[in-house]
Design an enzyme around this catalytic site. Structure first.
Site, PDB file in Angstrom:
ATOM      1  CG  ASP A  34      55.319  32.921  43.797  1.00  0.00           C
ATOM      2  OD1 ASP A  34      55.873  31.817  43.815  1.00  0.00           O
ATOM      3  OD2 ASP A  34      55.935  33.993  43.916  1.00  0.00           O
ATOM      4  CB  ALA A  35      48.564  33.510  44.432  1.00  0.00           C
ATOM      5  CD  GLU A  36      47.475  40.483  43.672  1.00  0.00           C
ATOM      6  OE1 GLU A  36      46.654  39.593  43.976  1.00  0.00           O
ATOM      7  OE2 GLU A  36      47.132  41.558  43.171  1.00  0.00           O
ATOM      8  CG  ASP A  38      51.235  33.132  39.133  1.00  0.00           C
ATOM      9  OD1 ASP A  38      51.243  32.186  39.942  1.00  0.00           O
ATOM     10  OD2 ASP A  38      52.237  33.476  38.473  1.00  0.00           O
ATOM     11  CG  LEU A  84      59.400  27.109  33.170  1.00  0.00           C
ATOM     12  CD1 LEU A  84      59.482  25.968  34.180  1.00  0.00           C
ATOM     13  CD2 LEU A  84      59.594  26.577  31.763  1.00  0.00           C
ATOM     14  CD  GLU A 114      63.831  18.548  36.279  1.00  0.00           C
ATOM     15  OE1 GLU A 114      64.062  19.562  35.619  1.00  0.00           O
ATOM     16  OE2 GLU A 114      64.613  17.588  36.340  1.00  0.00           O
ATOM     17  CE  LYS A 116      58.735  27.252  38.894  1.00  0.00           C
ATOM     18  NZ  LYS A 116      59.175  28.166  39.966  1.00  0.00           N
ATOM     19  CG  ASP A 118      60.953  29.124  45.994  1.00  0.00           C
ATOM     20  OD1 ASP A 118      60.302  29.562  46.960  1.00  0.00           O
ATOM     21  OD2 ASP A 118      61.147  29.789  44.955  1.00  0.00           O
ATOM     22  NE  ARG A 137      64.495  33.850  34.397  1.00  0.00           N
ATOM     23  CZ  ARG A 137      63.775  34.948  34.261  1.00  0.00           C
ATOM     24  NH1 ARG A 137      64.061  36.012  34.980  1.00  0.00           N
ATOM     25  NH2 ARG A 137      62.753  34.992  33.422  1.00  0.00           N
ATOM     26  CD  GLU A 171      66.240  27.412  40.565  1.00  0.00           C
ATOM     27  OE1 GLU A 171      65.535  28.313  41.057  1.00  0.00           O
ATOM     28  OE2 GLU A 171      66.325  27.207  39.333  1.00  0.00           O
ATOM     29  CE1 TYR A 223      67.382  25.509  36.412  1.00  0.00           C
ATOM     30  CE2 TYR A 223      67.159  25.171  34.052  1.00  0.00           C
ATOM     31  CZ  TYR A 223      67.264  26.017  35.135  1.00  0.00           C
ATOM     32  OH  TYR A 223      67.261  27.378  34.953  1.00  0.00           O
ATOM     33  CE  LYS A 285      62.809  21.497  32.238  1.00  0.00           C
ATOM     34  NZ  LYS A 285      64.267  21.479  32.532  1.00  0.00           N
ATOM     35  CE  LYS A 309      54.596  28.617  41.046  1.00  0.00           C
ATOM     36  NZ  LYS A 309      54.528  29.982  40.502  1.00  0.00           N
ATOM     37  CB  CYS A 403      47.920  62.755  53.109  1.00  0.00           C
ATOM     38  SG  CYS A 403      49.561  61.985  53.054  1.00  0.00           S
ATOM     39  CB  CYS A 406      51.607  66.043  53.895  1.00  0.00           C
ATOM     40  SG  CYS A 406      50.436  65.669  52.563  1.00  0.00           S
ATOM     41  CB  CYS A 421      48.459  62.155  49.170  1.00  0.00           C
ATOM     42  SG  CYS A 421      49.133  63.704  49.826  1.00  0.00           S
ATOM     43  CB  CYS A 427      53.172  64.545  50.404  1.00  0.00           C
ATOM     44  SG  CYS A 427      52.907  63.095  51.444  1.00  0.00           S
TER      45      CYS A 427
END
Length: 676
Positions: A34-36, A38, A84, A114, A116, A118, A137, A171, A223, A285, A309, A403, A406, A421, A427
């Site tokens: 998630d961090a990457e 974001d 969100l 409330e 979140k 997962d 969704r 959810e 929700y 909210k 988060k 590579c 190949c 490559c 390849c």
């Protein structure tokens, strides 16, 4: 004015984010943390904020999620299921509140907060109190019909306590205990294990056989409601859902200010390890629905809600080695091989490293103790080495010069972060990925040709390049273990049917580096045929609106490669569509005119407005020159509008443009009315 490099970077970010949206929201198989994600999304938002004229309706920042393909019936959401915006610290929440108070011109003293959960967002549609449809969704605009599967979830009533027409958003999730029990039973049966509760819930909900879903311990919390009565707050809506017999989170708390919100966030971060289900943050909210309506939505996100988060789960382990995988376009992707470690209940043995620059920047060495982080994803990321634990036995990683698949030379083009490559379709790793891409729904739409079939074709030597697909015979397939006569006939029929796919999708299917769906469509419209495109000089390509030097050079490199020329010739002989059939007429009342749109249009997207100009024979431009005939200025038009004024180019408001188009549609086909 945006440079070609900026335009190329924006397009690359959009395609990467859309691919991760598809993996996360549809396949329930996230590829990065998630961090990457974001980080990528924030980078795209920043570039689009700096260059607002490059924002398009197709950008991931402007809609809820990625496009997807599905074996379930599509369901169009009457109201989009939005994503969100995220905040990662108190400053982010403060900035969100400041923006909202400015828009409302008053302080906000009523928030609903409330956890979140997962899980997987779903929409439930009730008519006269009876559940008639349930949908995922999906991409936010269109989901999948999962009604029969949802009916197996005990928490979701088939009939409400009141005979009302209502849409419920909620959810679907799986508790940690139930998840562990499910994986234990799968291990006993020697079945593959789910990575985490969210993946288990998503996989269970999308089963073709509802009986499998029924046997999985899924739960549900509502929700939000799009209800039939006049509600004035979000909390009132939750109370109404509870009256109808739907489960809601019992500790949705009302907060008078951001200090109370912040206390709630900290409270649940402390409670997080003891909760019976996984959460990755808190949802805040604006409680008053009137204020929600005023704040509205921007792009893919409602202004009146935000997700705080929590930091992703982290652990330390040893970096035992680095492996290289070869992607569809020849990218060499380094993957960390880790001493297995359990993070958040999941055993991790691999992590993404992105590219050599990332390895060098983090100073990662073979043998390092490293910090990894995971936020519900299958492949986490390496955060950093724990330098204090180095012994001196660690070794610097040397990137290969050949590579691993190949043996072809590896190059790193100037301005690119990735190594490539040079083997192209020769390849094997690239060929398998190229076939998968070529056959995908958005490309040639060859049903029954999935990843395993593509791998089998290459492994068995049935195809040496993409064009060999069109030489396959029924007997070739029936000799393979996975093909009975009927399945072989279905695939042969699907391959034959793909010959009718239009040129712009064929062009996208070829997998030219840096050429996505939009670019392929633009090239098809501009050059009209594969011959014209293949012979186009670099200068001609760069003159196309939206193409910079990097994309243009990539196209030239592709068509200059003899192997690719041979494949295209074979595709031509097979009967594929290599000529554009939908080119707009250049005859009409706007023939010879060049129009430019700047700023935000209220009634229509910019591409749709440009299409109207093309329909009447005109041209469009994205840059101001003395050759531009008319400028249409929407809201917040900037430097282009000022330049147009200096050049004394006639300027129309959006309303004037619409009035002019109406006169065109009702007037003479070949004669334009007088412009304002």
């Amino acid at each position: 004015m945006a440079t070609p490099e900026v335009k190329s970077r924006i397009e690359a970010l959009r395609e990467e984010i859309l691919a991760h949206d598809y993996a996360y929201y549809v396949l329930a198989q996230p590829l990065i943390s998630d961090a990457e994600y974001d980080r990528l999304f924030t980078a795209l938002q920043r570039l689009e904020l700096e260059h607002p004229t490059l924002v398009t309706p197709e950008s991931p920042t402007q809609r809820p999620g990625g496009k997807f393909e599905t074996s379930f019936a599509p369901v169009a959401h009457r109201v989009p299921m939005l994503s969100l915006a995220n905040a990662f610290n108190r400053e982010g929440l403060i900035a969100w509140e400041v923006r909202n108070t400015k828009l409302l011109d008053r302080a906000i003293n009523d928030y609903a907060v409330e956890p979140k959960i997962d899980g997987l967002a779903v929409s439930l549609l009730y008519q006269r109190g009876r559940l008639i449809r349930a949908a995922t969704r999906g991409d936010g605009m269109t989901g999948e019909d999962i009604t029969y599967n949802v009916l197996t979830i005990p928490d979701i009533p088939r009939e409400l306590k009141q005979a009302v027409d209502i849409e419920v958003r909620g959810e679907v999730y799986m508790s940690i205990k139930d998840f562990e029990t499910l994986n234990f039973r799968r291990a006993e049966r020697r079945e593959s294990l789910f990575a985490n509760p969210r993946n288990a819930a998503a996989g269970s909900l999308r089963q073709q056989d509802p009986r499998i879903t029924r046997d999985r311990p899924l739960r549900f919390w509502a929700y939000a409601t799009l209800g039939p009565r006049n509600l004035d707050t979000h909390r009132a809506g939750l109370n109404f859902l509870q009256e109808l017999g739907l489960p809601i989170w019992p500790d949705t708390r009302l907060c008078n200010n951001l200090d109370e919100v912040w206390n709630y966030c900290n409270e649940y971060q402390e409670r997080r390890p003891a909760l019976p289900f996984e959460i990755d943050g808190v949802v805040i909210k604006v409680n008053a629905l009137e204020e929600q309506d005023i704040l509205g939505t921007v792009g893919r996100e409602p202004r009146w809600a935000i997700a705080f988060k929590y930091p992703p789960t982290q652990a330390t382990t040893r970096l035992e080695g680095i492996a290289i995988s070869v992607g569809r376009t020849g990218t060499l992707n380094p993957v960390a091989l880790l001493e297995p470690v359990t993070v958040g209940g999941v055993t991790i043995s691999k992590a993404t490293l992105h590219n050599l620059d990332e390895i060098r920047r983090k100073d990662l060495r073979i043998g390092d103790v490293v910090l990894i982080q995971r936020a519900g994803d299958v492949i986490p990321q390496v955060v950093k080495p724990v330098v204090e634990k180095r012994t001196g036995a660690e070794t610097v990683y040397d990137f290969p010069t050949r590579c691993p698949e190949c043996g072809s030379h590896i190059i790193k083009p100037e301005g690119f972060a990735m190594h490539y490559c040079t083997g192209g379709l020769a390849c094997r790793a690239q060929l398998v990925e190229q076939v998968k891409h070529f056959a995908s729904r958005r490309a040639m739409n060859i049903e029954h040709l999935g990843a395993k079939v593509a791998d089998t074709f290459v492994e068995q030597g049935l195809i040496q390049d993409l064009a060999d697909l069109y030489s396959l015979q029924l007997n070739d397939l029936m000799r393979l273990e996975r093909f009975a006569r009927k399945s072989a006939e279905n695939l042969i029929h699907a391959i034959e049917a793909s010959k009718e796919i239009p040129f712009e999708r064929v062009l996208f299917a070829l997998g030219i580096h840096e050429v996505g769906e939009q670019t392929a469509r633009l090239l098809a419209q501009q050059f009209g045929s594969i011959e014209n495109l293949a012979s186009a000089a670099l200068e001609q390509l760069m003159a196309v609106n939206g193409l910079g030097p990097i994309v243009s050079q990539s196209i030239r490199n592709f068509f200059e490669e003899p192997h690719n020329q041979n494949v295209i010739e074979k595709l031509r002989s097979a009967g594929l569509q290599l000529t554009y059939s939908g080119a707009p007429s250049r005859e009409g009342p706007l023939a010879g005119q060049i129009w430019l749109f700047t700023g935000r249009l209220a009634k229509i997207t910019r591409p749709a407005a440009e299409a109207l100009v093309l329909q009447f024979g005109g041209h469009t431009s994205s840059s101001i020159t003395k050759n531009v005939t008319r400028v249409v200025a929407g809201e917040e038009a900037g430097s282009k509008l000022e330049k147009a004024r200096k050049l004394q180019i006639p300027i129309l408001s959006e309303q004037e443009f619409w009035e002019y188009i109406e006169r065109l549609e009702t007037g003479s086909k070949n004669q334009a009315p007088i412009l304002p």
